[in-house]
Motif scaffolding. Structure first.
Motif, PDB file in Angstrom:
ATOM      1  N   ARG A  16      81.127  54.007  46.604  1.00 22.96           N
ATOM      2  CA  ARG A  16      79.725  54.403  46.552  1.00 22.96           C
ATOM      3  C   ARG A  16      78.850  53.184  46.309  1.00 22.96           C
ATOM      4  O   ARG A  16      79.201  52.278  45.556  1.00 22.96           O
ATOM      5  N   GLU A  17      77.698  53.185  46.958  1.00 20.38           N
ATOM      6  CA  GLU A  17      76.669  52.187  46.701  1.00 20.38           C
ATOM      7  C   GLU A  17      75.322  52.888  46.661  1.00 20.38           C
ATOM      8  O   GLU A  17      75.073  53.800  47.453  1.00 20.38           O
ATOM      9  N   SER A  18      74.485  52.439  45.765  1.00 20.02           N
ATOM     10  CA  SER A  18      73.125  52.969  45.666  1.00 20.02           C
ATOM     11  C   SER A  18      72.148  51.819  45.867  1.00 20.02           C
ATOM     12  O   SER A  18      72.330  50.740  45.298  1.00 20.02           O
ATOM     13  N   TRP A  19      71.122  52.077  46.653  1.00 17.79           N
ATOM     14  CA  TRP A  19      70.121  51.052  46.956  1.00 17.79           C
ATOM     15  C   TRP A  19      68.732  51.618  46.704  1.00 17.79           C
ATOM     16  O   TRP A  19      68.488  52.818  46.842  1.00 17.79           O
ATOM     17  N   ARG A  20      67.836  50.717  46.375  1.00 18.30           N
ATOM     18  CA  ARG A  20      66.413  51.053  46.253  1.00 18.30           C
ATOM     19  C   ARG A  20      65.683  50.256  47.338  1.00 18.30           C
ATOM     20  O   ARG A  20      65.627  49.032  47.294  1.00 18.30           O
ATOM     21  N   LEU A  21      65.145  50.966  48.337  1.00 19.84           N
ATOM     22  CA  LEU A  21      64.536  50.318  49.497  1.00 19.84           C
ATOM     23  C   LEU A  21      63.020  50.371  49.425  1.00 19.84           C
ATOM     24  O   LEU A  21      62.441  51.394  49.051  1.00 19.84           O
ATOM     25  N   ARG A  22      62.406  49.245  49.802  1.00 20.28           N
ATOM     26  CA  ARG A  22      60.944  49.210  49.950  1.00 20.28           C
ATOM     27  C   ARG A  22      60.593  48.036  50.851  1.00 20.28           C
ATOM     28  O   ARG A  22      60.952  46.903  50.548  1.00 20.28           O
ATOM     29  N   TRP A  23      59.921  48.327  51.955  1.00 23.56           N
ATOM     30  CA  TRP A  23      59.573  47.276  52.901  1.00 23.56           C
ATOM     31  C   TRP A  23      58.174  46.750  52.589  1.00 23.56           C
ATOM     32  O   TRP A  23      57.209  47.498  52.551  1.00 23.56           O
ATOM     33  N   GLU A  24      58.090  45.449  52.376  1.00 25.79           N
ATOM     34  CA  GLU A  24      56.826  44.778  52.118  1.00 25.79           C
ATOM     35  C   GLU A  24      56.470  43.924  53.331  1.00 25.79           C
ATOM     36  O   GLU A  24      57.355  43.326  53.962  1.00 25.79           O
ATOM     37  N   PRO A  25      55.185  43.836  53.700  1.00 27.08           N
ATOM     38  CA  PRO A  25      54.810  43.020  54.860  1.00 27.08           C
ATOM     39  C   PRO A  25      55.255  41.568  54.755  1.00 27.08           C
ATOM     40  O   PRO A  25      55.546  40.931  55.761  1.00 27.08           O
ATOM     41  N   GLU A  26      55.312  41.032  53.539  1.00 26.38           N
ATOM     42  CA  GLU A  26      55.732  39.648  53.376  1.00 26.38           C
ATOM     43  C   GLU A  26      57.169  39.408  53.843  1.00 26.38           C
ATOM     44  O   GLU A  26      57.569  38.265  54.086  1.00 26.38           O
ATOM     45  N   LEU A  27      57.945  40.478  53.971  1.00 25.23           N
ATOM     46  CA  LEU A  27      59.324  40.310  54.432  1.00 25.23           C
ATOM     47  C   LEU A  27      59.385  39.812  55.870  1.00 25.23           C
ATOM     48  O   LEU A  27      60.388  39.218  56.284  1.00 25.23           O
ATOM     49  N   TYR A  28      58.320  40.044  56.652  1.00 28.66           N
ATOM     50  CA  TYR A  28      58.298  39.484  58.003  1.00 28.66           C
ATOM     51  C   TYR A  28      58.299  37.951  57.949  1.00 28.66           C
ATOM     52  O   TYR A  28      58.881  37.293  58.817  1.00 28.66           O
ATOM     53  N   VAL A  29      57.644  37.398  56.932  1.00 26.55           N
ATOM     54  CA  VAL A  29      57.668  35.947  56.761  1.00 26.55           C
ATOM     55  C   VAL A  29      59.070  35.490  56.376  1.00 26.55           C
ATOM     56  O   VAL A  29      59.569  34.471  56.872  1.00 26.55           O
ATOM     57  N   ARG A  30      59.715  36.255  55.474  1.00 26.78           N
ATOM     58  CA  ARG A  30      61.077  35.886  55.075  1.00 26.78           C
ATOM     59  C   ARG A  30      62.031  35.935  56.282  1.00 26.78           C
ATOM     60  O   ARG A  30      62.921  35.094  56.409  1.00 26.78           O
TER      61      ARG A  30
END
Length: 808
Positions: free
Chosen positions: A451-465
């Motif tokens: 099992r794995e649990s994740w907390r996801l949230r997409w931020e616009p700055e991730l496009y730069v990353r």
């Protein structure tokens, strides 16, 4: 050409991301019908403007510009549906009118930002003059204060957002015709001219360069369209664009500007990033509210209250139609009392708090997050330019049905399922690349390795990353592999390499593992520091455990791990002597990690399991018995042996008695206690259930002199404050009642020789006749047949009342 510029273009000075300005721009363009529209923005984005008409393009979106050689140097130009610039772009595309950006190119602005950062570093640039140190002027705030308002947002709402352009006093949705759609822009331009006469550039020295470039573009547009074009720009720039300057003077300001090669694309944006408080300072506090004002065709307050009521109902709060009606009435009444043309955000918020939230700010915070700010995430067409790595990521997101979302969400993965395993690999690879879309979280269900649990949230700055990570490869797999190999070769500490090996296994990077393993073997052979080895072993053990789950060949890794464990067993006892308090605490944590790791290794490497366990057990016995070892480590070793069943209870009590004897310095004794019962799960419960050990601690603590008590108190407080409140309370009760040990058994021990006495009312064994007496009562209360019921009886010591429990 050196002559002055003639008048002609329609200058529409706006506030970025203002629904009132957006409506005014649309009305002005409909009335003027210009032959072209020029917009404040980077000219490199002109080729991307046709994408704004694509059906897949849904604001909020942003133009992303980044340096090709250094993608981390980037800038955004965000646009919402209610942004005047977006309305102007859509109007031009709909009417087949040329539309262009006229601000300073991103190639120059990004290079100027880099030079400004270098100049601002201590000792590397010239001293700043008084002008560059001025606090930037907020023109809206100045105008609001001049009008007698203490809140610039409220003033702007009253004069712009809540009125139809050109007709003072008419609120949004009114039926009166607009007298002059250009009058509002003339008034704003006049106000800005007065402000710039007083404040000059307002603390924005780079604006002179930007405005010079815009004037050059306006001259070129006059040659092409005459004066029949419109310019949409920040109201602050209108006086500068109207200024009579020469082309020579403007070109002189632009001469010698630094430049970098840039790339631009459209990226999705979020309402959170449009809000000041949550990151990118785009100039508005309430994008969700502004979006509502822009979209509501009529009755904006009634529609807003209906939205709020729907949100609160979804959260299981009782909100009726009557609440909506009363909230609208209260908001309108507050607006009238405060002299406002329409109820604004402050009035609607006050009304919602009073009527729908019963005065509580807790549900009001939800309204702010979900509606006032909003969780909207825009979309861009698939054919928008993007770096190859971004395209591969988009493809995998669609394949795995992992849609980027602005709001945070939990994701539970079962690694036995192929889709979930692929999702896990993608998220781990992105983390290795520095794109932290997902963060591991504590799972709500099984804690096993499947099992794995994740907390996801997409931020616009991730496009730069993602753009930054594009230097490592064109696909997520290739980029993560190259990044892992580079980090392995650059690592200087053994623990860094072992942690990297674990990450490579989680991300399933088979091509990177041989490189990492080679570096790991080299570092392990050269590193003789026991502390470094102890830091490295837990990650290796976890890696082997995950290898089982993910069907990865980890034989070579198991050999390295077993070798590290052997070296730790040899070198740990000498390393635990002569330590100060900080060194002992650090080594105690390492002992915990090694103990857990060896337990994992015994299961992952069966060939060495028995021998490894025996050697580690011998090490713990040495640590527990040596007086030269720091007290916190001796106590911890004793506890580990006791928990694993390799130390008798009486032997543990003997070791505690020695550690707490009068000849032991109080600080050392307190450290032993911390190691034995502190910082670990179940430490307090051990004392609760073993009154022999509790009596030893109690007796030692009672004998500490007043002079030394203050020295050991912080350590003891740190130890016992980590326990749960119920455990601390129980320990306090036991100490108050005075537990003692008897060898023959007495009344409290039920006459059982060798049993510890207990508090009044407790016995070492269950009192059968007393328990059987409650069966008839239980049958009467629950209607259960005695033969089909399982009865649990707990007798409390204070008043001999009986607490009953039963299951069928």
């Amino acid at each position: 050409m050196t002559g002055t510029q003639p008048a002609g273009p329609l200058l529409l000075g706006v506030r970025h991301h203002g629904p009132g300005s957006a409506r005014a721009v649309r009305a002005a363009l409909d009335a003027a019908r210009p032959q072209a529209v020029l917009i404040e923005g980077p000219p490199e984005g002109d080729a991307l403007l046709p994408l704004a008409a694509d059906e897949q393009m849904r604001p909020p979106v942003a133009l992303l510009a980044h340096a090709v050689d250094d993608p981390g140097r980037a800038a955004f130009w965000p646009l919402a549906a209610f942004s005047p610039e977006w309305v102007a772009i859509r109007w031009a595309l709909t009417h087949g009118v040329p539309v262009r950006f006229i601000d300073l190119p991103a190639a120059h602005s990004l290079a100027m930002e880099e030079e400004g950062e270098r100049a601002g570093r201590p000792g590397e640039g010239a001293e700043q003059d008084d002008e560059t140190r001025l606090v930037p002027v907020d023109p809206i705030r100045v105008l609001a204060e001049t009008a007698g308002y203490d809140d610039p947002e409220r003033w702007w709402e009253d004069v712009v957002e809540h009125r139809v352009p050109g007709l003072p006093g008419t609120v949004t949705g009114g039926s009166q015709a607009v007298a002059d759609p250009l009058a509002a822009f003339a008034a704003v331009g006049e106000a800005m001219t007065a402000l710039r006469e007083v404040y000059g550039d307002g603390g924005h020295p780079r604006d002179a360069v930007r405005e010079a470039y815009m004037r050059v573009q306006l001259r070129a547009a006059r040659k092409e369209f005459g004066g029949a074009f419109a310019v949409v720009c920040g109201a602050w720039h209108v006086p500068a664009l109207e200024a009579r300057t020469t082309l020579t003077a403007d070109r002189a300001l632009l001469k010698g500007l630094p430049k970098v090669k840039t790339e631009l694309t459209w990226v999705p944006w979020t309402h959170q990033r449009l809000a000041r408080h949550s990151g990118y300072g785009a100039g508005i506090d309430s994008p969700g509210w502004y979006g509502h004002l822009f979209d509501a065709p009529d009755r904006p307050i009634e529609r807003w209250m209906t939205k709020v009521a729907g949100l609160l109902r979804d959260e299981d709060r009782f909100v009726s139609s009557a609440h909506v009606i009363e909230a609208v009435r209260l908001a309108d009444t507050l607006a009238a009392m405060r002299g406002r043309p329409l109820a604004g955000l402050s009035e609607t918020t006050d009304a919602v708090r009073a009527v729908m939230c019963e005065g509580s700010d807790v549900p009001l915070a939800l309204v702010r997050d979900r509606l006032v700010v909003g969780v909207t995430l825009g979309e861009v067409p698939d054919n928008a330019p993007a770096v190859p790595l971004q395209r591969d990521l988009n493809r995998q997101q669609r394949t795995l049905r992992l849609k980027p979302e602005a709001s945070e969400r939990e994701l539970e993965l079962d690694l036995r399922k192929e889709t979930d395993a692929a999702r896990s690999r993608l998220l781990h690879r992105l983390r290795l690349l520095g794109v932290r879309w997902g963060e591991p979280a504590a799972g709500r269900g099984s804690t096993g390795t499947f099992r794995e649990s994740w907390r996801l949230r997409w931020e616009p700055e991730l496009y730069v990353r993602v753009a930054e990570a594009g230097v490592w490869g064109t696909t997520v797999l290739a980029a993560a592999t190259a990044r892992a190999e580079s980090e392995a070769l650059a690592a200087t500490a053994l623990a860094e390499v072992t942690a990297l090996a674990e990450r490579c296994l989680l991300a399933e990077l088979p091509e990177a593992l041989p490189v990492v393993m080679r570096v790991l073997a080299d570092r392990a052979a050269l590193d003789a520091d026991v502390g470094h080895l102890a830091d490295a072993l837990p990650a290796l053990a976890r890696t082997l455990r995950y290898g089982d789950v993910r069907s990865t060949d980890t034989a070579a890794l198991g050999e390295v791990a077993a070798g590290l464990a052997e070296r730790i067993c040899v070198g740990l006892p000498p390393a635990c002597t002569g330590l100060d308090a900080d060194g002992a605490a650090a080594l105690r944590a390492q002992v915990d990690g090694v103990h857990t790791a060896i337990g994992l290794l015994a299961g992952a490497v069966p060939a060495t399991a028995d021998g490894l366990r025996e050697r580690w057990r011998a090490v713990l016995h040495k640590l527990a018995a040596r007086d030269t070892v720091a007290g916190v480590i001796r106590g911890r070793a004793t506890r580990l042996l006791l928990d694993d069943g390799h130390l008798a209870q009486d032997e543990a009590a003997r070791l505690m008695g020695l550690a707490l004897s009068p000849g032991t310095p109080p600080a050392d004794a307190a450290a032993w206690i911390e190691g034995f019962v502190g910082g670990t799960a179940g430490g307090g419960m051990l004392l609760v259930h073993d009154e022999q050990l509790l009596a030893l601690v109690d007796s030692w603590l009672s004998g500490v002199s007043a002079d030394t008590f203050t020295d050991v108190l912080p350590l003891l407080r740190r130890t016992f404050s980590a326990y749960e409140p119920g455990v601390r309370r129980t320990l306090g009760e036991l100490v108050r009642r005075g537990p003692a040990v008897t060898g023959t058994g007495g009344r409290d021990s039920g006459g059982v020789p060798g049993h510890a006495s207990t508090a009044p009312g407790f016995g070492p064994v269950l009192d059968g006749p007393r328990a059987d007496a409650v069966i008839p009562v239980l049958r009467l209360l629950l209607g259960l047949d005695a033969a089909k019921a399982t009865v649990t009886v707990t007798v409390t010591p204070d008043n001999d009342e009986e607490e009953l429990g039963a299951t069928g």
